[in-house]
Design an enzyme around this catalytic site. Structure first.
Site, PDB file in Angstrom:
ATOM      1  N   CYS A 198       0.853  -1.195   0.000  1.00 47.02           N
ATOM      2  CA  CYS A 198       0.000   0.000   0.000  1.00 47.02           C
ATOM      3  C   CYS A 198       0.882   1.236   0.000  1.00 47.02           C
ATOM      4  O   CYS A 198       1.775   1.368   0.827  1.00 47.02           O
ATOM      5  CB  CYS A 198      -0.918  -0.048   1.219  1.00 47.02           C
ATOM      6  SG  CYS A 198      -1.095   1.492   2.090  1.00 47.02           S
ATOM      7  N   GLU A 199       0.659   2.120  -0.956  1.00 47.08           N
ATOM      8  CA  GLU A 199       1.581   3.253  -1.078  1.00 47.08           C
ATOM      9  C   GLU A 199       1.362   4.319  -0.012  1.00 47.08           C
ATOM     10  O   GLU A 199       2.179   5.203   0.156  1.00 47.08           O
ATOM     11  CB  GLU A 199       1.502   3.873  -2.479  1.00 47.08           C
ATOM     12  CG  GLU A 199       0.223   4.592  -2.792  1.00 47.08           C
ATOM     13  CD  GLU A 199       0.246   5.135  -4.220  1.00 47.08           C
ATOM     14  OE1 GLU A 199       0.974   4.608  -5.062  1.00 47.08           O
ATOM     15  OE2 GLU A 199      -0.490   6.101  -4.474  1.00 47.08           O
ATOM     16  N   HIS A 200       0.255   4.233   0.706  1.00 54.07           N
ATOM     17  CA  HIS A 200       0.028   5.233   1.753  1.00 54.07           C
ATOM     18  C   HIS A 200       0.767   4.895   3.044  1.00 54.07           C
ATOM     19  O   HIS A 200       1.107   5.795   3.805  1.00 54.07           O
ATOM     20  CB  HIS A 200      -1.470   5.371   2.025  1.00 54.07           C
ATOM     21  CG  HIS A 200      -2.233   5.763   0.811  1.00 54.07           C
ATOM     22  ND1 HIS A 200      -3.402   5.169   0.435  1.00 54.07           N
ATOM     23  CD2 HIS A 200      -1.952   6.683  -0.138  1.00 54.07           C
ATOM     24  CE1 HIS A 200      -3.827   5.711  -0.693  1.00 54.07           C
ATOM     25  NE2 HIS A 200      -2.965   6.626  -1.063  1.00 54.07           N
ATOM     26  N   HIS A 201       0.963   3.608   3.307  1.00 54.67           N
ATOM     27  CA  HIS A 201       1.602   3.205   4.561  1.00 54.67           C
ATOM     28  C   HIS A 201       2.829   2.327   4.356  1.00 54.67           C
ATOM     29  O   HIS A 201       3.477   1.959   5.328  1.00 54.67           O
ATOM     30  CB  HIS A 201       0.596   2.461   5.446  1.00 54.67           C
ATOM     31  CG  HIS A 201      -0.626   3.268   5.766  1.00 54.67           C
ATOM     32  ND1 HIS A 201      -1.787   3.181   5.041  1.00 54.67           N
ATOM     33  CD2 HIS A 201      -0.834   4.213   6.708  1.00 54.67           C
ATOM     34  CE1 HIS A 201      -2.667   4.030   5.532  1.00 54.67           C
ATOM     35  NE2 HIS A 201      -2.125   4.677   6.544  1.00 54.67           N
ATOM     36  N   GLN A 239      -5.033  -0.404  -4.517  1.00 54.02           N
ATOM     37  CA  GLN A 239      -5.640  -1.577  -5.159  1.00 54.02           C
ATOM     38  C   GLN A 239      -6.437  -1.197  -6.409  1.00 54.02           C
ATOM     39  O   GLN A 239      -6.432  -1.914  -7.404  1.00 54.02           O
ATOM     40  CB  GLN A 239      -6.528  -2.290  -4.129  1.00 54.02           C
ATOM     41  CG  GLN A 239      -7.089  -3.596  -4.646  1.00 54.02           C
ATOM     42  CD  GLN A 239      -7.930  -4.304  -3.609  1.00 54.02           C
ATOM     43  OE1 GLN A 239      -7.637  -4.253  -2.422  1.00 54.02           O
ATOM     44  NE2 GLN A 239      -8.986  -4.965  -4.048  1.00 54.02           N
ATOM     45  N   HIS A 267      -5.842  -5.636   3.574  1.00 57.69           N
ATOM     46  CA  HIS A 267      -4.822  -4.598   3.712  1.00 57.69           C
ATOM     47  C   HIS A 267      -4.282  -4.574   5.138  1.00 57.69           C
ATOM     48  O   HIS A 267      -5.042  -4.362   6.077  1.00 57.69           O
ATOM     49  CB  HIS A 267      -5.414  -3.229   3.364  1.00 57.69           C
ATOM     50  CG  HIS A 267      -5.652  -3.063   1.892  1.00 57.69           C
ATOM     51  ND1 HIS A 267      -5.002  -2.121   1.139  1.00 57.69           N
ATOM     52  CD2 HIS A 267      -6.434  -3.760   1.034  1.00 57.69           C
ATOM     53  CE1 HIS A 267      -5.390  -2.227  -0.124  1.00 57.69           C
ATOM     54  NE2 HIS A 267      -6.267  -3.211  -0.207  1.00 57.69           N
ATOM     55  N   CYS A 269      -2.657  -2.342   6.482  1.00 57.91           N
ATOM     56  CA  CYS A 269      -2.814  -1.015   7.099  1.00 57.91           C
ATOM     57  C   CYS A 269      -4.205  -0.860   7.700  1.00 57.91           C
ATOM     58  O   CYS A 269      -4.407  -0.006   8.562  1.00 57.91           O
ATOM     59  CB  CYS A 269      -2.515   0.096   6.092  1.00 57.91           C
ATOM     60  SG  CYS A 269      -3.602   0.122   4.671  1.00 57.91           S
TER      61      CYS A 269
HETATM   62 ZN    ZN Z   1      -2.536   1.824   3.611  1.00 61.37          ZN
END
Ligand code: ZN
Length: 305
Positions: A198-201, A239, A267, A269
């Site tokens: 996941c590119e956010h976390h 995703q 996920h 995250c």
């Molecule tokens: Zn994430």
């Protein structure tokens, strides 16, 4: 040589000297330089211009702007998000850097060399990204030198290299040979396991993908579809985008009558932080061509999946 260094050639002192001279040349007004710690200090030294050393205990951009001599140029090694440059520029100081990312805000160091990928500067020690892991361990209050952690930075960098391998692969070349075949029977590959990030976390999300298409004149080997999923999974992702990228690549490569991709994933995250729902499953789909417009084709696809 560390894993990360093998990705990009590192900058030599001679390169750095040439780039610093370019910085000096394109700022002819500059009578002195101040280097933003830490990398900018080395850049400032290499420009050959007089170095301005503030006499105060701590330096703020506002105080620099108010008290430093006219003709001061603030330099850094690399502009990335622009967050470092912003307070200097806002304070009215002239700012430049050796490199800028193609995505950096254009108002900071617009003439800097474009930086693609990771640059290792000669003043950094041999393990740039490993140092970042050491810093993170220190920040959470750990002791990076204790036995269990001493090799962790090397392992983390190696793992990130592997988990982002898709960034260095061309999705079209993994599809291999495209065969001419005048079949219009639906082809479905389901249960393709993947793990992405996941590119956010920068935490993993894992699940399965199902991919189907109705050929027009071109088909590929079935084993190539899981490899295509892998190329898009092994990079920082969301995703939804991963799902679309798989579908759009097949459209571009095969010009099929339609493509459908359904991705289901858990996920990390969402499981280990935030809402803490480890069992929540996220389902995304991308339906193109006949899968979008023809309900019967879509029904058949979903039944096969
Ligand atoms: Zn994430």
């Amino acid at each position: 040589m560390s894993v990360a260094q093998s990705l990009e050639p590192s900058l030599t002192w001679r390169d750095a000297q040439r780039l610093a001279a370019d910085v000096a040349r394109r700022n002819p007004f500059a009578t002195a330089v101040y280097g933003v710690p830490r990398g900018g200090v080395a850049v400032a030294a290499l420009t050959g211009l007089p170095i301005y050393t503030p006499p105060w205990a701590s330096v703020t951009p506002d105080r620099l702007a108010a008290e430093a001599p006219d003709g001061l140029l603030v330099v850094d090694d690399l502009v990335d998000s622009g967050r470092t440059a912003e307070p200097y520029v806002s304070a009215g100081l002239r700012f430049d850097a050796m490199f800028r990312k193609p995505t950096s805000p254009p108002e900071y160091a617009p003439l800097a060399e474009p930086a693609e990928g990771w640059i290792t500067f000669p003043w950094e020690n041999e393990t740039g990204p490993e140092d970042a892991v050491v810093r993170l361990l220190q920040w959470i209050g750990e002791d990076p030198s204790r036995e269990g952690l001493v090799d962790t930075p090397r392992r983390v960098v190696k793992a990130f290299h592997e988990m982002t391998a898709g960034l260095r692969q061309d999705p079209y070349s993994v599809l291999g040979t495209v065969f001419n075949e005048s079949s219009d029977e639906m082809v479905v590959v389901r249960g393709i396991r993947f793990s992405s990030m996941c590119e956010h976390h920068l935490l993993p999300f894992t699940g399965t993908a199902a991919v189907g298409y109705v050929p027009r004149e071109r088909v590929i080997g079935l084993s190539k579809i899981p490899r295509l999923v892998e190329v898009f999974a092994k990079r920082p992702q969301v995703q939804e985008r991963m799902t679309n990228q798989i579908a759009e690549t097949l459209i571009a490569a095969l010009d099929p009558k339609g493509v459908g991709v359904v991705v289901k994933a858990h996920h990390s995250c969402m499981g280990c932080r935030g809402v803490r729902q480890p069992d929540a499953e996220m389902i995304t789909s991308s339906m193109l061509g006949c899968m979008r417009h023809d309900p019967a084709a879509r029904q058949e696809l979903l039944r096969l999946m």
